[in-house]
Design an enzyme around this catalytic site. Structure first.
Site, mmCIF file in Angstrom:
data_model
loop_
_atom_site.group_PDB
_atom_site.id
_atom_site.type_symbol
_atom_site.label_atom_id
_atom_site.label_comp_id
_atom_site.label_asym_id
_atom_site.label_seq_id
_atom_site.Cartn_x
_atom_site.Cartn_y
_atom_site.Cartn_z
ATOM 1 C CG HIS A 15 43.692 25.771 50.427
ATOM 2 N ND1 HIS A 15 42.365 26.081 51.417
ATOM 3 C CD2 HIS A 15 43.128 24.334 50.858
ATOM 4 C CE1 HIS A 15 41.852 25.697 51.855
ATOM 5 N NE2 HIS A 15 42.673 23.908 51.505
ATOM 6 C CB ALA A 16 47.922 29.880 47.880
#
Length: 93
Positions: A15-16
């Protein structure tokens, strides 16, 4: 087709920031690579949206694959990056 199965080393999963690091490494490899959850369809590893869309969590198994020349080395480097959950893109990618 060359393939590597590896568990995601980032606690927060892909994620991210970890996804950004991974996508940059996949792009820098110069080899077309796909990434998939162990039970899901493969997506382009150089696409940030596709990688985020996997929803891969920390500790979950993913599959990296490529059938291009140079795939073995590229997959080894990407698998190491994912398994170790590195916070920065290493210069050796």
């Amino acid at each position: 087709m060359a393939e590597r199965r590896v568990n995601v080393g980032w606690a927060e999963g892909l994620h991210a920031r970890p996804a950004s690091i991974f996508v940059r490494a996949a792009t820098a490899s110069g080899v077309p690579v796909t990434i998939a959850k162990a039970d899901g369809p493969p997506v382009n590893a150089a696409s940030m949206l596709a990688v985020l869309g996997l929803g891969a969590h920390g500790g979950e198994e993913i599959v990296l694959a490529s059938d291009s020349d140079g795939a073995e080395g590229a997959l080894d480097r990407l698998a190491k990056l994912v398994a170790e959950g590195l916070d920065e893109l290493p210069e050796t990618v």
